[in-house]
Design an enzyme around this catalytic site. Structure first.
Site, PDB file in Angstrom:
ATOM      1  N   GLN A  87       6.125 -71.743  14.933  1.00 34.56           N
ATOM      2  CA  GLN A  87       5.294 -71.279  13.817  1.00 34.56           C
ATOM      3  C   GLN A  87       3.917 -71.936  13.885  1.00 34.56           C
ATOM      4  O   GLN A  87       3.805 -73.162  13.940  1.00 34.56           O
ATOM      5  CB  GLN A  87       5.988 -71.592  12.479  1.00 34.56           C
ATOM      6  CG  GLN A  87       5.294 -71.015  11.269  1.00 34.56           C
ATOM      7  CD  GLN A  87       5.327 -69.486  11.224  1.00 34.56           C
ATOM      8  OE1 GLN A  87       6.348 -68.854  11.443  1.00 34.56           O
ATOM      9  NE2 GLN A  87       4.176 -68.874  10.947  1.00 34.56           N
ATOM     10  N   ASP A 111       7.742 -64.239  20.613  1.00 35.64           N
ATOM     11  CA  ASP A 111       6.486 -64.030  19.889  1.00 35.64           C
ATOM     12  C   ASP A 111       5.444 -63.379  20.805  1.00 35.64           C
ATOM     13  O   ASP A 111       4.409 -62.898  20.339  1.00 35.64           O
ATOM     14  CB  ASP A 111       5.961 -65.379  19.388  1.00 35.64           C
ATOM     15  CG  ASP A 111       5.602 -65.343  17.914  1.00 35.64           C
ATOM     16  OD1 ASP A 111       5.813 -64.288  17.284  1.00 35.64           O
ATOM     17  OD2 ASP A 111       5.115 -66.362  17.402  1.00 35.64           O
ATOM     18  N   LYS A 163      11.642 -64.835   7.891  1.00 36.08           N
ATOM     19  CA  LYS A 163      12.152 -64.515   9.231  1.00 36.08           C
ATOM     20  C   LYS A 163      13.647 -64.829   9.318  1.00 36.08           C
ATOM     21  O   LYS A 163      14.413 -64.047   9.893  1.00 36.08           O
ATOM     22  CB  LYS A 163      11.354 -65.292  10.289  1.00 36.08           C
ATOM     23  CG  LYS A 163       9.951 -64.723  10.460  1.00 36.08           C
ATOM     24  CD  LYS A 163       9.004 -65.603  11.249  1.00 36.08           C
ATOM     25  CE  LYS A 163       7.602 -64.981  11.248  1.00 36.08           C
ATOM     26  NZ  LYS A 163       6.567 -65.842  11.838  1.00 36.08           N
TER      27      LYS A 163
END
Ligand code: NAP
Length: 290
Positions: free
Chosen positions: A104, A127, A60
């Site tokens: 994460q 997200d 990422k």
């Protein structure tokens, strides 16, 4: 092009190539923002040392670099108490250089993952997984769509697979993939069936799918005989086999002989998830500008 391809061998939907096209478009949007002296910024937070998470985060950050998005990585110790994690997120919520926050997953067991997740500011939830973001998706006003299902839709769109008036079957009902994928396919005009571990006669459902999305977490679970001839098969699964290789949730070899389109693993949905994350980060800035 319509969704009615002939029965296999399937066209391979190349997620790596499509993600490159998306990055090219994002670079241009980042350049436009740069002319107004704004640089999109993404903060990624990892708690603990999950090796797979480390690889995902590295990819990422690399994607941010490629597009010109500023990124910062925050690594917290595995035994960090909940108030320390919440304080780190609170700082990022208030940091003007940071337009998007990525937490994460998975988090260590001792943390209340829901509580921690919900503490991300809605305008930075790139997200798309806080309840606020998911609720706006249900209401049809999504600000940030969850990245993996957004990647599924983008793959179908950019491959010319029609969704409107088609029957889509999603196998899996998780909050991060299955449920939002079903909502997003419905928003595209598809009639959607959602299957899960309590579904009876799974193959009877999958064999009626013009679009089949597999998000099960079981290697090679969907075989060619479960696929309707000519269907578009999108494999979300990422499963590590005992020999260290990756396998999707679809048995690629048998399914490709029946399907009209199919995504490989790796190189299908995976790269798109990252592209959608960066896309949401750029969108966060553009929204703030407006
Ligand atoms: P998950 O939370 O474990 O959900 C799996 C779903 O599959 C559940 O809804 C489960 O049903 C269903 N299921 C399990 N066994 C089944 C069976 N025998 N028949 C029918 N349905 C069954 O997994 P997830 O987070 O959605 O992830 C799914 C896969 O996608 C995993 O391989 C994961 O690694 C991968 N993934 C990839 C990306 C990417 O970027 N490409 C991103 C996220 C996830 P119940 O609800 O009834 O238990």
């Amino acid at each position: 092009m319509t969704g009615a391809a002939g029965a296999g061998p399937a066209k391979i939907i190349d997620g790596t190539a499509i993600s490159r096209e998306i990055y090219a478009g994002l670079k241009e949007r980042v350049a436009v923002l740069g002319r107004a002296n704004v640089r999109p910024g993404l903060a990624a937070v990892q708690v603990g040392d999950n090796p797979a998470s480390k690889i995902y985060l590295r990819n990422k950050v690399r994607a941010c670099d490629e597009v010109g998005v500023y990124s910062e990585l925050h690594h917290l110790a595995a035994d960090s108490p909940q108030d320390v994690v919440l304080a780190a997120l609170d700082q990022l919520n208030r940091n003007p250089r940071v337009h998007g926050i990525l937490l994460q997953l998975p988090l260590p067991q001792h943390l209340d993952a829901e509580r921690v997740m919900q503490s991300i500011a809605p305008e930075k939830d790139v997200d798309g997984l806080t309840w606020g973001s998911l609720g706006s998706l249900v209401a049809g006003h999504a600000v940030f769509e969850p990245c993996t299902p957004a990647g599924v839709i983008a793959l179908l769109e950019r491959s010319g697979v029609a969704m409107d008036r088609r029957h889509a079957v999603v196998v899996g009902r998780s909050v991060i993939v299955g449920k939002p994928a079903a909502l997003m396919l419905m928003a595209q005009g598809a009639t959607v069936t959602i299957c899960h571990s309590h579904t009876r006669g799974l193959a009877d459902h999958t064999r009626r799918a013009d679009i089949l999305v597999a998000a099960v977490g079981r290697p090679r679970f969907i075989t060619g005989e479960m696929v309707k001839p000519g269907a578009a098969v999108i494999d979300v699964g990422i499963n590590r086999l005992p020999d260290g290789k990756l396998a999707g949730d679809v048995d690629f070899q048998s399914a490709r002989n029946v399907a009209g389109w199919i995504t490989p693993v790796p190189g299908g949905v995976g790269p798109m998830t990252i592209a959608m994350l960066i896309s949401n980060t750029v969108r966060a800035v553009e929204r703030a500008q407006q």
